[in-house]
Design a protein around this motif. Sequence first.
Motif, PDB file in Angstrom:
ATOM      1  N   LEU A  29       0.819  -1.212   0.000  1.00  0.00           N
ATOM      2  CA  LEU A  29       0.000   0.000   0.000  1.00  0.00           C
ATOM      3  C   LEU A  29       0.856   1.266   0.000  1.00  0.00           C
ATOM      4  O   LEU A  29       0.348   2.381   0.096  1.00  0.00           O
ATOM      5  N   GLY A 124      -7.582   4.926   4.870  1.00  0.00           N
ATOM      6  CA  GLY A 124      -8.715   5.272   3.998  1.00  0.00           C
ATOM      7  C   GLY A 124      -8.936   4.324   2.829  1.00  0.00           C
ATOM      8  O   GLY A 124      -9.436   4.733   1.784  1.00  0.00           O
ATOM      9  N   VAL A 125      -8.575   3.049   2.982  1.00  0.00           N
ATOM     10  CA  VAL A 125      -8.819   2.098   1.891  1.00  0.00           C
ATOM     11  C   VAL A 125      -9.759   0.978   2.342  1.00  0.00           C
ATOM     12  O   VAL A 125      -9.724   0.554   3.495  1.00  0.00           O
ATOM     13  N   THR A 126     -10.604   0.539   1.425  1.00  0.00           N
ATOM     14  CA  THR A 126     -11.362  -0.687   1.698  1.00  0.00           C
ATOM     15  C   THR A 126     -11.018  -1.731   0.632  1.00  0.00           C
ATOM     16  O   THR A 126     -11.057  -2.919   0.897  1.00  0.00           O
ATOM     17  N   ASP A 127     -10.692  -1.266  -0.575  1.00  0.00           N
ATOM     18  CA  ASP A 127     -10.237  -2.201  -1.605  1.00  0.00           C
ATOM     19  C   ASP A 127      -8.726  -2.130  -1.667  1.00  0.00           C
ATOM     20  O   ASP A 127      -8.149  -1.158  -2.155  1.00  0.00           O
ATOM     21  N   VAL A 128      -8.084  -3.168  -1.144  1.00  0.00           N
ATOM     22  CA  VAL A 128      -6.619  -3.144  -1.061  1.00  0.00           C
ATOM     23  C   VAL A 128      -5.984  -3.854  -2.256  1.00  0.00           C
ATOM     24  O   VAL A 128      -4.787  -4.137  -2.245  1.00  0.00           O
ATOM     25  N   GLY A 129      -6.793  -4.169  -3.284  1.00  0.00           N
ATOM     26  CA  GLY A 129      -6.252  -4.796  -4.480  1.00  0.00           C
ATOM     27  C   GLY A 129      -5.989  -6.280  -4.312  1.00  0.00           C
ATOM     28  O   GLY A 129      -5.154  -6.854  -5.007  1.00  0.00           O
TER      29      GLY A 129
ATOM     30  N   VAL B 512      -4.644  -0.063  -5.854  1.00  0.00           N
ATOM     31  CA  VAL B 512      -5.538   0.125  -4.726  1.00  0.00           C
ATOM     32  C   VAL B 512      -6.616   1.130  -5.091  1.00  0.00           C
ATOM     33  O   VAL B 512      -6.333   2.197  -5.602  1.00  0.00           O
ATOM     34  N   ARG B 513      -7.839   0.748  -4.872  1.00  0.00           N
ATOM     35  CA  ARG B 513      -8.932   1.700  -5.106  1.00  0.00           C
ATOM     36  C   ARG B 513      -9.322   2.290  -3.765  1.00  0.00           C
ATOM     37  O   ARG B 513      -9.338   1.600  -2.753  1.00  0.00           O
ATOM     38  N   HIS B 514      -9.663   3.536  -3.756  1.00  0.00           N
ATOM     39  CA  HIS B 514      -9.994   4.170  -2.481  1.00  0.00           C
ATOM     40  C   HIS B 514     -11.489   4.164  -2.225  1.00  0.00           C
ATOM     41  O   HIS B 514     -12.278   3.724  -3.045  1.00  0.00           O
ATOM     42  N   ASP B 515     -11.817   4.649  -1.046  1.00  0.00           N
ATOM     43  CA  ASP B 515     -13.156   4.499  -0.494  1.00  0.00           C
ATOM     44  C   ASP B 515     -14.334   4.838  -1.406  1.00  0.00           C
ATOM     45  O   ASP B 515     -15.363   4.199  -1.333  1.00  0.00           O
ATOM     46  N   GLU B 518     -16.028   2.120  -3.132  1.00  0.00           N
ATOM     47  CA  GLU B 518     -16.582   1.027  -2.327  1.00  0.00           C
ATOM     48  C   GLU B 518     -18.067   0.889  -2.621  1.00  0.00           C
ATOM     49  O   GLU B 518     -18.768   1.858  -2.893  1.00  0.00           O
TER      50      GLU B 518
END
Lengths: 258, 521
Positions: A29, A124-129, B512-515, B518
């Motif tokens: 990250l 601030g991430v929920t999708d960590v790839g 990485v996609r951010h919030d 979501e």
Amino acid sequence: MRIGLFATCLGDTLFPDAVRATAILIARLGHEVVFPPGQTCCGQMHVNTGYQREPVPLVRKFAEQFGDPSIDAVVLPSGSCAGSVRHQHPLVAERYGDAALRDGVETVRAKTYELSELLVDVLGVTDVGAYFPHRVTYHPTCHSLRMLRVGDKPLRLLRAVDSIDLVELPEADACCGFGGTFAVKNADTSGAMLQDKVRNVLSTGADACTAGDSSCLMHIGGGLSRIRSGTRTLHLAQILASTRTSPHAFPKTEAATR
Amino acid sequence: MSSTFLGMPAAPPRSPYGTGNLRGERKFPKAAHDELRNEQLRRNLRKATHSIRAKRLAVTSELPDWEPLRDAGAAIKAATMDRLPELLEQLERKVTEQGGTVHWARDGVEANEIVTRLVKETGSDEVIKVKSMATQETGLNEHLENQGVTAYETDLAELIVQLAHDKPSHILVPAIHRNRDEIRDIFRSAIPGVDPELDSVPAHLAAAARAYLREKFMTVPVAVSGANFGIAETGTLSVVESEGNGRMCLTMPKTLITVMGIEKVLPRYQDLEVFLQLLPRSSTGERMNPYTSMWTGVTPGDGPQEFHLVLLDNGRTAALADRIGRQALHCIRCSACLNVCPVYERAGGHAYGSTYPGPIGAVLTPQLAGMDAAKNDPNSSLPYASSLCGACFDACPVKIDIPSLLVELRHQHTEQARATAEKLAMKAAATVMSRPGLFTAAQKAAGTGGRVVAGRDRKISRLPAPFDGWTDTRDLPAPPRRTFRSWLASAEGAAALRAAAEEGARPGADTVRHDHEEGNR
């Protein structure tokens, strides 16, 4: 960010794969992993078993090792150890520590996070790839759920994993029966609690049961292993660290490789 | 200048050892070991606790102000404990002004003696009883029996327990461990003149109990009750219940004797607004309980013409003297913590050995009766009868932090204990863990040892005492060859972190996609 990693004594010794996954995830990250080498144990086992004088040096050590202001945040791949730092360290410092220890504890606890808190709230991430093409069920450990109040953060992280088949665990919020020394002092009652947890895990048909705490997973995994269920346990970090480039490989036991 | 040494105030006494029902005969793990084998109990407990849980959640989540109500309940209780002596004297004054008589009992023995004397003064050798935790705690029924007075429990479940010479196993549902066939058998053998063909249809069982009890309500001239609340401001006492049998006892006899734990006092009448919402919703999962009785002293020509209030200490002042432990006195006996407790659900109430089982019992009993009053005191095992899962704290209508109280009582217990093997082991563990050099050496030793014990399948299936309980039903993985810290310090570890950083930085690949994205899934 410079992120301090506390491996926890159990993670460092018995479940290094979960800590390794945490470190790799943070590095992926784009953050720097800092591992103060003097770290050992948070003292949770002592406090929960009734010993508050004995862990004073452990509390002091944690505050010293992670107090460094160049460390922006501290992450623990364990809900119960993070809970101990947040709620028990101040108790121990207040009762058996000095003013310096109380200050040190206050400083470090404010920047200490369990893994899902660090990812969602701080980074601030929920999708960590992540990529994890397996059926998974999630057990929200008691201290993550009711002491830290992580809520649905771990589930939000899991839902964002590519190709995961996430199935709901029945009676998910029920304790697995671990409770540290409880599992030894009250082994029969603990075992009865574990049977229900194992039954619920198996009812999902999951390949793996995941959670944010290696200690609860050690307990659930010990029950699954005893009945040769074929279902594994896997730390949340191990799922989040798995990618298409370097997917998680379930370890083969020696029996399978023979 | 002269000075007078006043001395340290003596610690308030606990409930005297060997009296009442605040101590079992065996430690919790041993008692639970046997109870866990009672299939009927397990089935009943699971069914009852799960159905009450669901009902409670439904009626607490429908209230928009449930959390503020819990805060109010906690605040009123904390303020009450802060000025308990003054409130109790106010209560005494008000009850006396309204024609009642107040008695002070420092322990269960005194309370039993007072009640027995008052009953005998009425000339009766029988009493009818409203379900009451306080008199269960003091062992009043047993004492009355020794003194030649017969007590009749009128709460249906308490009646079942009494007729079977049994003990309650739940605060709210005392006969939770019995099924209807057992109850039919108990009624057939213990109710005089009951239909010998009585079957186990619940309505028929209730009818048999009703016929038996009605006769008692009509003939016995004195009743003994507990109290859910006592209002200092007005001298009003209150009992909440479901069946109406309590109402019969509180209104029909000539004399009413109420035994109330001193912590049940509330400052103002208006405080009932909070507690009459908190209690039924937390307890039976009902919006309101069917019967709420309130009485203030004596009303000429209506209800009991003689009223006695016995204020019971029995270790409560000792609990009050504990800065942390006193929170347990906030309990309103709703039993929500029992119903959500995974330990109670499996082991049942009898395993706790006390009138007060479950999580609240595990913190209240040792404080009322002590946990080191004897060698190997069974009460010393109660604070450990919890996995510290915290479900009780979330369910408690007055927000008693039961997990923290359990940890506190464990600490008090280890402080009182001399050099036990466990204490030495804990000390040794802390010493090793506070020195990283020793810690890594210990890791290595444990790793090698563990791998040898585990053998080829890398599982440890049998551990020696005191850890053998673990391996009765669980395996333990062998420690891997490499600890995390040695991996991290290796070239492989450094390379892995570098590779991960590069993978994350690579454009297009698994970014990485951010919030804000979501919810796309």
